[in-house]
Design an enzyme around this catalytic site. Structure first.
Site, PDB file in Angstrom:
ATOM      1  CG  ASP A  20      -2.309   0.577   0.837  1.00 56.65           C
ATOM      2  OD1 ASP A  20      -2.321   1.753   0.425  1.00 56.65           O
ATOM      3  OD2 ASP A  20      -3.327  -0.116   0.944  1.00 56.65           O
ATOM      4  CG  HIS A  40      -4.436   1.830  -2.189  1.00 53.41           C
ATOM      5  ND1 HIS A  40      -4.565   2.287  -0.905  1.00 53.41           N
ATOM      6  CD2 HIS A  40      -5.675   1.874  -2.729  1.00 53.41           C
ATOM      7  CE1 HIS A  40      -5.842   2.581  -0.666  1.00 53.41           C
ATOM      8  NE2 HIS A  40      -6.543   2.349  -1.755  1.00 53.41           N
ATOM      9  CD  GLU A  73     -10.162   3.424  -1.050  1.00 50.97           C
ATOM     10  OE1 GLU A  73     -11.055   3.760  -0.271  1.00 50.97           O
ATOM     11  OE2 GLU A  73      -9.026   3.081  -0.655  1.00 50.97           O
TER      12      GLU A  73
HETATM   13  C1  ACM Z   1     -10.904  -0.857   0.577  1.00 48.86           C
HETATM   14  O1  ACM Z   1     -11.433  -0.788   1.713  1.00 48.86           O
HETATM   15  N1  ACM Z   1     -10.273   0.196   0.074  1.00 48.86           N
HETATM   16  C2  ACM Z   1     -10.973  -2.056  -0.212  1.00 48.86           C
END
Ligand code: ACM
Length: 624
Positions: A193, A268, A344
């Site tokens: 991440d 991410h 995201e």
């Molecule tokens: C997530 O909670 N961004 C998968």
């Protein structure tokens, strides 16, 4: 019979039936029949088996270790006559219990465990551990019974984010130990991440040399954390070497757990870009995020990344990178699935870049969702070329889902429903029932996060919505994001007991779920955690405080969902609340400089926290 007598007989029968169902197993087995008598042993126990392989099964050895810790020695003895535990693999498969099911019979002479497969033996031994009562006595007595048990879903998972905080190999092993005791069989390992890349990739060494380390910051993620200073040393972090990963994969397999590794792309990816900025659109140098603010969220799910954290979807070097990374990942993890994230991903830097726009025009890609879909489809081809199935967060539906991809539905169930309707496999993990990073009790005593999820709500999780065919739902999982979880013991606190609820939803039959009985069994398992010196949340005992306005009067309602408890409170600043009022009905909060004190009691003893809330904060709770 007169009425009184009939009532007595009725109550006796009811009591008898209740005692039949009484045990403390989580998740509740498919069938438990209590019988007369019990199996008693002390100091020593013999094992017997008709299969040579049982002796060398790790699950048997682990069970023997468990007994050793209770002060009981054990050994295999094929001549044992009475007082033994037999463990056998069925010579002829019993189709009723499948691969993971088992049959466990306890009588006053022996305990017999049978299964079709070592996975079933492992699960049966987890049940047997829970049948051993919590007593400080050398004599162990197990109620005679017959259990026939098997899971409802094949995917019973927990996800742990090791990027936002790093957990050591031993900590991961402990986390696996705990989850396997409750028959979870998938560990979704969120390995990468913005805040750290945690898996050694030999073809890209800087991923861990640079990407695994960030400057040290404390306090809550976001506004309160400063960005790295010029030249500041990155000292917080860590990663798993490939040897360590192989060790953990084996450790998990010994506990009937398959690991699903997640490499989260194209978003991410700030830690990747700190190591290899050339893989982004802007190609500017980056740092591994120490949890400082780098995005703005607009409350409707939309957001802006103030620092670029997405890979460049039009760059062939990016696909070369992904190919090499997933080659190594596929070699390390023997499970069927690889998770590619996909959630995201901010498209703003793509939208603003002329090269990207030119590429989209050339390839008739209409918008950034389609561009992400182009990226995801290429990743899917890469992953399937390694002999693996791809799974991703539900954003991978946007712009068109890749053939063969499985979807992990997190923004509610709708992504899962949409994917299942298209014939794709889905894993349900909605924020509304399964996000273990959310607060589980009152904000005044919990580590403050932006959302709440009580144990009771978690227990209401149902992974198969009416509108889809159950066969597409592989199962579900609870997700523990760790922005606010820096230690293993706090990870336990956030995971349990809500993971008990998830385990029961995923293993047990839907018709057998029963909140009151679940709470009783949960309390027993809380004692097991306490005995092992491990943290478990007891927030479920705390009063639930609701404040509302009746005309202009501020009213307060107190409740909890635990049977057989009483709530006491004071609003005159006196304490302890045990000597104050017993709650019966909503009451008025008068004006003045006062605090609500409230706590739950059972049989005169406090259980859970005493909540202390200022009037000002109570008033803030009124829903507009
Ligand atoms: C997530 O909670 N961004 C998968």
């Amino acid at each position: 019979m007169n009425l009184k007598y009939r009532l007595l007989v009725f109550l006796l029968i009811l009591g008898f039936q209740f005692s039949i169902a009484q045990h403390n197993i989580i998740p509740v087995p498919v069938n438990y029949e209590k019988s007369n008598g019990s199996f008693v042993f002390q100091d020593e126990i013999k094992f017997k088996t008709g299969n040579k392989e049982i002796k060398s099964l790790k699950s048997t050895q682990l069970f023997q270790n468990y007994l050793t810790n209770l002060g009981i020695s054990s050994s295999f003895d094929k001549k044992a006559k009475g007082n033994f535990i037999s463990i056998d693999l069925n010579k002829k498969k019993n189709s009723a219990i499948g691969k993971e099911g088992y049959i466990l019979e306890v009588n006053d002479k022996s305990i017999a465990l049978k299964a079709n497969d070592p996975a079933g033996i492992f699960n049966g031994l987890q049940t047997l551990k829970q049948l051993i009562p919590i007593v400080n006595s050398r004599t162990i007595e197990i109620q005679s019974c017959k259990i026939v048990d098997y899971p409802r879903f094949a995917w019973r998972g927990l996800m742990l984010d090791v990027s936002r905080h790093f957990f050591t190999v031993d900590e991961i092993k402990s986390y696996l130990d705990k989850m396997s005791a409750y028959k979870f069989n998938v560990f979704h390992w969120h390995l990468t991440d913005d805040q750290g890349w945690r898996i050694e990739i030999k073809s890209y060494p800087k991923l861990t040399e640079v990407g695994a380390w960030r400057v040290e910051r404390n306090g809550t993620f976001g506004e309160g954390r400063a960005a790295p200073k010029e030249g500041e040393k990155a000292t917080y972090g860590g990663f798993y070497s490939q040897e360590q990963i192989k060790d953990i994969v084996r450790y998990a397999a010994d506990r009937n757990i398959t690991i699903v590794p997640e490499i989260d792309v194209p978003g991410h990816s700030m830690a990747v870009l700190a190591a290899y900025p050339e893989l982004s659109v802007q190609k500017e140098s980056k740092y591994v995020s120490p949890g400082n603010k780098f995005s703005e969220w607009y409350g409707d799910g939309t957001f802006k990344m103030l620092i670029e954290n997405t890979l460049n979807p039009i760059d062939e070097n990016v696909y070369d990178f992904i190919d090499k990374v997933f080659t190594e990942v596929a070699q390390l993890f023997p499970g069927d699935y690889i998770h590619m994230g996909g959630d995201e991903a901010y498209h703003g830097y793509w939208d603003e870049n002329p090269e990207v726009q030119k590429f989209m025009k050339k390839h008739k890609i209409k918008n950034s969702h389609e561009l992400q879909s182009y990226f995801v489809k290429r990743v899917e081809k890469i992953i399937s070329s390694k002999g693996k199935k791809m799974i991703g967060w539900d954003e991978i539906l946007e712009g068109g889902l890749a053939d063969g991809a499985a979807v992990m539905s997190w923004r509610g169930m709708k992504g899962g429903i949409e994917a299942a309707k298209m014939g794709h496999e889905v894993v349900m993990t909605p924020t509304t029932y399964a996000y273990l990073d959310y607060m589980q009790g009152d904000v005044t005593v919990e580590n403050k996060i932006y959302a709440s999820l009580s144990l009771e709500k978690t227990y209401k999780f149902e992974p198969v919505p009416d509108e889809i065919e159950a066969k597409y739902v592989l199962g579900g999982q609870g997700n523990l994001w760790t922005e606010a979880v820096p230690t293993l013991q706090f990870a336990y606190y956030m995971t349990y007991p809500r993971a008990f609820a998830i385990a029961e939803t995923l293993w047990s039959q839907k018709k057998d779920k029963n909140w009151d009985d679940f709470v009783r069994r949960t309390e027993e398992n809380m004692i097991r955690f306490d005995r092992e010196g491990d943290n478990i949340a007891k927030a479920v005992f705390d009063p639930i405080v609701t404040v509302y306005k009746n005309d202009d009067v501020v009213m307060c309602k107190l409740e909890n969902n635990i049977p057989g408890t009483e709530i006491y409170y004071s609003i005159d600043n006196t304490y302890p609340v045990k000597f104050a009022k017993k709650y019966t009905d909503p009451f008025m909060i008068p004006a003045g400089n006062l605090k609500l004190h409230t706590q739950t009691f059972r049989e005169g003893k406090p259980i859970g926290h005493e909540l202390i809330i200022n009037r000002e904060d109570l008033v803030k709770r009124i829903k507009k």
